[in-house]
Scaffold this motif. Structure first.
Motif, PDB file in Angstrom:
ATOM      1  N   GLY A 148      -2.819  -1.881  -3.489  1.00 52.36           N
ATOM      2  CA  GLY A 148      -1.795  -0.976  -3.448  1.00 52.36           C
ATOM      3  C   GLY A 148      -1.086  -0.524  -4.744  1.00 52.36           C
ATOM      4  N   TYR A 149       0.077  -0.404  -4.746  1.00 50.77           N
ATOM      5  CA  TYR A 149       0.987   0.172  -5.736  1.00 50.77           C
ATOM      6  C   TYR A 149       2.281  -0.830  -5.781  1.00 50.77           C
ATOM      7  CZ  TYR A 149      -2.081   3.842  -5.578  1.00 50.77           C
ATOM      8  OH  TYR A 149      -3.344   4.699  -5.658  1.00 50.77           O
ATOM      9  N   ALA A 150       2.790  -1.326  -7.064  1.00 50.32           N
ATOM     10  CA  ALA A 150       3.995  -2.111  -7.227  1.00 50.32           C
ATOM     11  C   ALA A 150       5.054  -0.970  -7.569  1.00 50.32           C
ATOM     12  CB  ALA A 150       3.807  -2.807  -8.546  1.00 50.32           C
ATOM     13  N   VAL A 151       5.980  -1.199  -6.969  1.00 50.36           N
ATOM     14  CA  VAL A 151       7.102  -0.286  -7.274  1.00 50.36           C
ATOM     15  C   VAL A 151       8.348  -0.901  -7.476  1.00 50.36           C
ATOM     16  CG1 VAL A 151       6.088   1.641  -5.736  1.00 50.36           C
ATOM     17  CG2 VAL A 151       7.365   0.157  -4.711  1.00 50.36           C
ATOM     18  N   ARG A 152       9.449  -0.042  -8.037  1.00 49.47           N
ATOM     19  CA  ARG A 152      10.825  -0.379  -8.103  1.00 49.47           C
ATOM     20  C   ARG A 152      11.425   0.629  -7.126  1.00 49.47           C
ATOM     21  NH1 ARG A 152      10.255  -0.425 -14.534  1.00 49.47           N
ATOM     22  NH2 ARG A 152       9.682   2.005 -13.912  1.00 49.47           N
ATOM     23  N   LEU A 153      12.484  -0.315  -6.176  1.00 47.45           N
ATOM     24  CA  LEU A 153      13.149   0.817  -5.112  1.00 47.45           C
ATOM     25  C   LEU A 153      13.836   2.142  -5.631  1.00 47.45           C
ATOM     26  CD1 LEU A 153      14.443  -2.086  -2.412  1.00 47.45           C
ATOM     27  CD2 LEU A 153      12.094  -0.727  -2.762  1.00 47.45           C
ATOM     28  N   ALA A 154      14.455   1.927  -6.642  1.00 47.91           N
ATOM     29  CA  ALA A 154      15.186   3.219  -7.492  1.00 47.91           C
ATOM     30  C   ALA A 154      14.362   4.159  -7.886  1.00 47.91           C
ATOM     31  CB  ALA A 154      15.829   2.620  -8.728  1.00 47.91           C
ATOM     32  N   MET A 161      -3.851  -4.906  -7.470  1.00 49.17           N
ATOM     33  CA  MET A 161      -5.020  -5.338  -6.649  1.00 49.17           C
ATOM     34  C   MET A 161      -4.605  -6.800  -5.973  1.00 49.17           C
ATOM     35  SD  MET A 161      -7.166  -3.095  -6.741  1.00 49.17           S
ATOM     36  CE  MET A 161      -6.627  -1.745  -7.508  1.00 49.17           C
ATOM     37  N   THR A 162      -4.907  -7.075  -4.978  1.00 49.93           N
ATOM     38  CA  THR A 162      -4.660  -8.330  -4.438  1.00 49.93           C
ATOM     39  C   THR A 162      -4.790  -9.560  -5.146  1.00 49.93           C
ATOM     40  OG1 THR A 162      -5.383  -7.422  -2.299  1.00 49.93           O
ATOM     41  CG2 THR A 162      -5.156  -9.779  -2.333  1.00 49.93           C
ATOM     42  N   GLY A 163      -3.738 -10.300  -5.316  1.00 47.40           N
ATOM     43  CA  GLY A 163      -3.817 -11.695  -6.151  1.00 47.40           C
ATOM     44  C   GLY A 163      -3.310 -11.483  -7.560  1.00 47.40           C
ATOM     45  N   ALA A 164      -3.099 -10.158  -7.627  1.00 44.19           N
ATOM     46  CA  ALA A 164      -2.576  -9.728  -9.325  1.00 44.19           C
ATOM     47  C   ALA A 164      -1.200 -10.046  -9.600  1.00 44.19           C
ATOM     48  CB  ALA A 164      -2.989  -8.246  -9.680  1.00 44.19           C
ATOM     49  N   PRO A 165      -0.853 -10.567 -10.598  1.00 44.48           N
ATOM     50  CA  PRO A 165       0.659 -10.871 -10.845  1.00 44.48           C
ATOM     51  C   PRO A 165       1.521  -9.781 -10.742  1.00 44.48           C
ATOM     52  CG  PRO A 165      -0.731 -12.118 -12.637  1.00 44.48           C
ATOM     53  CD  PRO A 165      -1.586 -11.070 -11.917  1.00 44.48           C
ATOM     54  N   VAL A 166       2.544  -9.673  -9.956  1.00 45.41           N
ATOM     55  CA  VAL A 166       3.429  -8.584  -9.926  1.00 45.41           C
ATOM     56  C   VAL A 166       4.264  -8.193 -11.159  1.00 45.41           C
ATOM     57  CG1 VAL A 166       5.530  -7.820  -8.666  1.00 45.41           C
ATOM     58  CG2 VAL A 166       3.858  -9.064  -7.406  1.00 45.41           C
ATOM     59  N   PRO A 167       4.114  -7.022 -11.717  1.00 47.11           N
ATOM     60  CA  PRO A 167       4.805  -6.975 -12.911  1.00 47.11           C
ATOM     61  C   PRO A 167       6.378  -6.999 -12.812  1.00 47.11           C
ATOM     62  CG  PRO A 167       3.440  -4.950 -12.151  1.00 47.11           C
ATOM     63  CD  PRO A 167       3.383  -5.720 -11.136  1.00 47.11           C
ATOM     64  N   ALA A 168       6.877  -7.428 -14.094  1.00 41.23           N
ATOM     65  CA  ALA A 168       8.168  -7.605 -14.122  1.00 41.23           C
ATOM     66  C   ALA A 168       9.049  -6.549 -13.611  1.00 41.23           C
ATOM     67  CB  ALA A 168       8.644  -8.007 -15.445  1.00 41.23           C
ATOM     68  N   GLY A 169      10.148  -6.829 -12.776  1.00 43.74           N
ATOM     69  CA  GLY A 169      10.811  -5.569 -12.103  1.00 43.74           C
ATOM     70  C   GLY A 169      10.518  -5.076 -10.806  1.00 43.74           C
ATOM     71  N   ALA A 170       8.921  -5.437 -10.452  1.00 40.63           N
ATOM     72  CA  ALA A 170       8.616  -4.607  -9.397  1.00 40.63           C
ATOM     73  C   ALA A 170       9.461  -5.529  -8.099  1.00 40.63           C
ATOM     74  CB  ALA A 170       7.233  -5.077  -9.324  1.00 40.63           C
ATOM     75  N   GLU A 171       9.729  -4.663  -7.111  1.00 44.74           N
ATOM     76  CA  GLU A 171      10.489  -5.012  -5.930  1.00 44.74           C
ATOM     77  C   GLU A 171       9.850  -4.926  -4.559  1.00 44.74           C
ATOM     78  OE1 GLU A 171      15.000  -3.839  -6.905  1.00 44.74           O
ATOM     79  OE2 GLU A 171      13.691  -2.023  -7.285  1.00 44.74           O
ATOM     80  N   ALA A 172       8.462  -4.378  -4.622  1.00 43.93           N
ATOM     81  CA  ALA A 172       7.717  -4.305  -3.546  1.00 43.93           C
ATOM     82  C   ALA A 172       6.400  -3.655  -3.874  1.00 43.93           C
ATOM     83  CB  ALA A 172       8.431  -3.255  -2.465  1.00 43.93           C
TER      84      ALA A 172
END
Length: 410
Positions: free
Chosen positions: A61-67, A99-110
């Motif tokens: 999917g997509y890593a996002v910041r809520l703001a 992608m599944t299993g990938a490290p979540v980027p710094a700052g990502a909230e969801a």
């Protein structure tokens, strides 16, 4: 019935008397996990790291910041894959393809799953509400560094060893294998594969016992057939006692048998001969030689297998340091065939259980239950356990069954 059953000890009493005397072995060795299958942990296995080791995506999917979520489609600033994390700058007002299993980027909230997104050119619009933390697997969520993932006394198999491997642990401390010496007694016995002379039978008991010991991970010292000669029997007992933790003999523990086993045991150890209130398997011996424990099994093949399963197997489990129960719990099932029984002894009949159309367990007899009919085990998947004071069972009555564990193919 009173005279026939006088002096019989219950199976549970015999088992408790045996286990109360035993102290588990503590000798251990360190093995590669590639050689540790079937062995028993000597100490807790402690995780040296967090699992997962970093926050990672549970979805494509997509890593996002809520703001950055305000209803407008967001540009995709980069991609993150398992083994290839996103490492660039992440501008405000954008998202990261992940992608599944990938490290979540710094700052990502969801992480928004792919199914809740709609591509619009080089942008993406999200079609569902987003909650903080969704679809993110946190570092240490499964196992935290310093957690005990396995206790001592666990048999290592296909569920446990990959867990250890996932922690980067290449070696594990295991208890040493039990050394068990076995032999059969009697001039009537002939090794399997040899021609039979008049009055002889094949020594199937020792073969069956060896198979079960192999399945339990024991180191077997097979002393073969010992003829009815006091010097040969004494030599076998002395060697077995010297080399093994447990000595198992087959035959020679029934009243009236023409051999020297009982006299030899009285000379070399402290042995209790029990008449067990079970069928099959009434004669049984247990005790201590100078350096090892001893179990004497009856000579009939089914009796030997039943007493090994019900008594020797729990003994081996405790002596080897195994914490799990050796025997599966009993269950209720409805008899679908008549089960012939006389009151007086706990009866272990061989049965075949299945689930009926009504969803209830049902069980049928495998047929003739004589203590010489070993083929009944190959046709069965459980013991039908009939209480000591119970008589014959009619179809439709409830009985207890004990499903076979892996030792008998369960």
């Amino acid at each position: 019935m009173e005279s026939f059953t006088a002096g019989l000890i219950s199976l549970e009493d015999a088992r408790q008397k045996m286990l109360a005397q035993l102290t588990p072995l503590t000798d251990s060795e360190r093995l590669s996990i590639y050689r540790a299958a079937g062995r028993i942990t000597a100490a807790p296995v402690v995780s040296p790291l967090n699992v997962p080791p970093f926050d990672n995506s549970a979805m494509d999917g997509y890593a996002v910041r809520l703001a950055d979520l305000g209803g407008d489609a967001l540009p995709v600033a980069g991609k993150a894959f398992a083994g290839a994390p996103f490492s660039g700058d992440w501008p405000a007002g954008s998202c990261i393809r992940i992608m599944t299993g990938a490290p979540v980027p710094a700052g990502a909230e969801a992480v928004v799953m792919q199914e809740e997104s709609v591509p619009e050119g080089d942008r993406v619009r999200f079609t569902a509400a987003v909650k903080a933390g969704q679809n993110i697997r946190r570092a240490g969520e499964d196992i935290r560094q310093g957690d005990s993932v396995l206790t001592a006394g666990v048999r290592l198999g296909a569920a446990e060893l990959p867990l250890i491997a996932s922690l980067g642990i290449g070696e594990v401390d295991v208890l040493r294998r039990l050394r068990v010496a076995i032999f059969s007694t009697g001039d009537e016995l002939q090794p399997v594969g040899e021609p039979l002379a008049a009055g002889q039978i094949y020594d199937t008991n020792r073969f069956a016992v060896r198979l079960m010991l192999d399945a339990l991970g024991c180191e077997v010292i097979d002393l073969g057939i010992i003829r009815d000669d006091p010097d040969a029997l004494r030599a076998a007992f002395l060697r077995a006692d010297r080399e093994a933790d447990l000595v198992i003999s087959s035959g020679g523990v029934s009243v009236g048998e023409a051999d020297y086993t009982k006299a030899m045991l009285d000379e070399l150890g402290e042995i209790t001969f029990w008449k067990l209130a079970i069928k099959p398997g009434k004669p049984f011996a247990f005790g201590r030689l100078s350096q090892s424990w001893f179990c004497g099994l009856p000579g009939n093949p089914v009796s030997a297998a039943v007493t090994f399963y019900q008594l020797v197997q729990p003994l081996l489990a405790k002596l080897s340091g195994l914490q799990a129960a050796a025997l599966p719990p009993r269950q209720r099932a409805r008899a679908v065939s008549r089960l012939k029984k006389s009151p007086g002894r706990l009866d272990f009949q061989r049965g075949l259980f299945s689930r009926g159309e009504d969803g209830e367990l049902q069980v049928a007899s495998t047929g003739h239950q004589g203590s010489h009919v070993f083929s009944s085990f190959s046709q069965a998947n459980c013991f039908i356990v009939l209480e000591r004071d119970r008589g014959s069972v009619e179809p439709g009555e409830w009985v207890e069954i004990e499903p076979f564990n892996a030792l008998l193919g369960g």
